[in-house]
Design an enzyme around this catalytic site. Structure first.
Site, PDB file in Angstrom:
ATOM      1  N   HIS A  80       0.854  -1.195   0.000  1.00  0.00           N
ATOM      2  CA  HIS A  80       0.000   0.000   0.000  1.00  0.00           C
ATOM      3  C   HIS A  80       0.884   1.237   0.000  1.00  0.00           C
ATOM      4  CE1 HIS A  80      -3.422   2.557   0.961  1.00  0.00           C
ATOM      5  NE2 HIS A  80      -2.635   3.174   1.824  1.00  0.00           N
ATOM      6  N   ASP A 159     -15.070   2.161   7.954  1.00  0.00           N
ATOM      7  CA  ASP A 159     -14.050   3.176   7.620  1.00  0.00           C
ATOM      8  C   ASP A 159     -14.619   4.216   6.671  1.00  0.00           C
ATOM      9  OD1 ASP A 159     -11.322   4.334   7.382  1.00  0.00           O
ATOM     10  OD2 ASP A 159     -11.602   3.681   5.312  1.00  0.00           O
ATOM     11  N   ARG A 166     -14.765  12.316   9.294  1.00  0.00           N
ATOM     12  CA  ARG A 166     -13.477  12.956   9.621  1.00  0.00           C
ATOM     13  C   ARG A 166     -13.202  14.086   8.643  1.00  0.00           C
ATOM     14  NH1 ARG A 166      -9.627   8.264   8.925  1.00  0.00           N
ATOM     15  NH2 ARG A 166      -8.008   9.807   9.310  1.00  0.00           N
ATOM     16  N   SER A 181      -7.492   3.367   9.766  1.00  0.00           N
ATOM     17  CA  SER A 181      -8.232   3.461   8.514  1.00  0.00           C
ATOM     18  C   SER A 181      -7.506   2.674   7.411  1.00  0.00           C
ATOM     19  CB  SER A 181      -8.359   4.945   8.138  1.00  0.00           C
ATOM     20  OG  SER A 181      -8.731   5.108   6.804  1.00  0.00           O
ATOM     21  N   LYS A 185      -8.542  -1.571   5.887  1.00  0.00           N
ATOM     22  CA  LYS A 185      -8.823  -1.946   4.489  1.00  0.00           C
ATOM     23  C   LYS A 185      -7.838  -3.014   4.015  1.00  0.00           C
ATOM     24  CE  LYS A 185      -8.923   2.445   3.834  1.00  0.00           C
ATOM     25  NZ  LYS A 185      -9.038   3.851   3.574  1.00  0.00           N
TER      26      LYS A 185
HETATM   27  N1  URA Z   1      -5.765   7.155   3.649  1.00  0.00           N
HETATM   28  C1  URA Z   1      -6.704   6.365   4.239  1.00  0.00           C
HETATM   29  O1  URA Z   1      -7.078   5.329   3.715  1.00  0.00           O
HETATM   30  N2  URA Z   1      -7.197   6.738   5.428  1.00  0.00           N
HETATM   31  C2  URA Z   1      -6.813   7.862   6.056  1.00  0.00           C
HETATM   32  O2  URA Z   1      -7.288   8.135   7.137  1.00  0.00           O
HETATM   33  C3  URA Z   1      -5.864   8.671   5.436  1.00  0.00           C
HETATM   34  C4  URA Z   1      -5.340   8.296   4.226  1.00  0.00           C
END
Ligand code: URA
Length: 441
Positions: A80, A159, A166, A181, A185
């Site tokens: 990622h 999320d 947020r 977050s 994922k």
């Molecule tokens: N990328 C994400 O997936 N989540 C965040 O909170 C910030 C960047």
């Protein structure tokens, strides 16, 4: 929920049951947005204990579909990046891992705003399917070892809800919230091991090295708590990575690297990332021997075995492999950006380059917009390069004059020059190993 907000506001840690109550309440709508927002603001001020962050991560990961890759009966690695411009590393890393016998099974996203998305880049290859059934993914994973698809199913819906709130309440910038977050994922996507490329610099989500390092350590620590090997590398994003920005252009540049060439900065980041991916995915073979892993990565890039794997992956996902020899076609309305003065290129703002590329047609400003795969920018100079008036700075590609003019006007703003020599910013900063060892690289 009011008790939980008060507890957090007082700086106390929530237990797993309380976190579960919170995440379930967000998903089923029993917790109203104002209470969630208050809780998020409390987290921004007082933070979270590592156990709380890990619990939040797992509850979010389990709030929707979770990919089951156990049928592969092998370790699976995912990678990622926290986002950048010109980042085509997945297209190169997946074939490298597979060429060495590892399994990289990755769900990627589409681009939005100034950042490109791997799925858009892969869709520049005629016929390439980015939606596959779970069974087909497993089949290709077994046979080829590399699969890259778009996100399917409903991964970590908690999320999605939290992120939207947020975004609207000024609570994005909290390290435990960002870490949970991202990790939720990745965990829902099913891989056993995860490499994180945490970008640092003006073109990145994290502008300061200290913040990026804190985020990296937090995500690696979540991995330890939830039984995943997570390795993080901090890499620079002061300017675009490599020379190509735009989908077909980036696929063509990825091919250059797979053929043993390519721009120096991109190769350097690829070596750092691929070495750790290989250590993660084949621990018994490499036994933490970074030198040996790096030598093998260099070998598969120079003997065409990674290139062959790329071809196999493309064929398995329905794509036409002829681009491997011919390269992908580019949009045919082009122009050159020339230097207007002598000097040294002192900065090349990644975000501005990314937006310019989107204006050329390579990206989208709103979700769902269509894109021009052949559009984009090929940089001829990078930070530190000496330029003379009239030198080529970049070539721009678009499908019509209007897009070309819009992109050109924007791209000009990305450049700054200096009359004295400039040393480019660092490209590699730190490695945070799964055990939490932080090392300068
Ligand atoms: N990328 C994400 O997936 N989540 C965040 O909170 C910030 C960047």
């Amino acid at each position: 929920m009011l008790e939980l907000i008060a507890k957090k506001r007082a700086g106390k840690a929530l237990n797993v049951e309380e976190i579960r109550f919170f995440v379930r309440g967000i998903c089923d709508g029993t917790i109203p947005d104002e209470q969630t927002a208050a809780f998020l603001m409390a987290v921004c001020f007082v933070g979270m204990e590592p156990e709380e962050t890990a619990a939040l991560t797992m509850e979010m990961a389990n709030s929707g579909d979770v990919m089951d890759l156990s049928a592969l009966q092998a370790r699976t690695v995912d990678k990622h990046s926290t986002g950048g411009v010109g980042d085509k590393t997945t297209l190169i890393l997946a074939p490298i891992v597979a060429a060495l016998g590892g399994k990289m099974i990755k769900m990627s996203g589409r681009g939005l705003g100034h950042t490109g998305g791997t799925i858009d880049k892969l869709e520049a290859i005629p016929g390439f399917q980015t939606t596959l059934s779970a069974n087909r993914m497993i089949e290709i994973g077994k046979k080829v070892g590399a699969v890259v698809v778009g996100q399917s199913g409903d991964l970590a819906p908690a999320d999605k809800k939290l992120y939207a709130l947020r975004d609207g309440t000024g609570t994005v910038q909290s390290i435990p919230l960002i870490a949970s977050s991202i990790m939720s994922k990745k965990i829902a996507a099913g891989c056993s091991d995860i490499l994180l490329d945490v970008k640092v610099g003006s073109g990145a989500f994290m502008k300061e090295t200290s913040d990026a390092l804190e985020l990296a350590k937090e995500m690696v620590a979540i991995g330890r708590q939830v039984n995943r090997s997570v390795w993080a590398i901090l890499t620079g994003m002061e300017q675009p990575l490599g020379n190509a920005i735009g989908n077909a252009l980036e696929v063509n540049e990825a091919l250059e690297v797979l053929k043993g060439g390519g721009p120096e900065d991109l190769r350097c980041v690829i070596l750092a990332l691929a070495t750790r991916l290989v250590l993660l995915s084949l621990p018994e073979r490499y036994k933490q021997d970074e030198k040996r892993a790096e030598a093998d990565v260099k070998r598969v890039l120079s003997d065409n075995s990674a290139l062959e794997k790329c071809k196999e992956m493309v064929i398995a996902q329905g794509g036409d492999p002829s681009f491997v020899t011919e390269g992908l076609p580019l949009s045919n309305v082009t122009t050159a950006l020339l230097a207007e003065e002598d000097g040294y290129l002192s900065s090349l703002d990644g975000e501005t380059c990314g937006f310019a590329s989107a204006l050329l047609g390579a990206g989208r400003m709103k979700k769902g917009e269509s894109i021009d795969h052949g559009a984009g920018i090929l940089l001829a100079k990078k930070v530190g390069d000496r330029v003379k008036k009239g030198d080529l700075l970049a070539t721009l590609y678009a499908s019509d004059e209007k897009h070309l003019a819009d992109g050109m006007a924007h791209l000009r703003r990305a450049y700054a020059f200096s009359s004295s020599p400039v040393i480019p910013e660092k490209l590699l900063f730190y490695s945070v190993s799964p055990q939490g060892d932080v090392r300068e690289i």
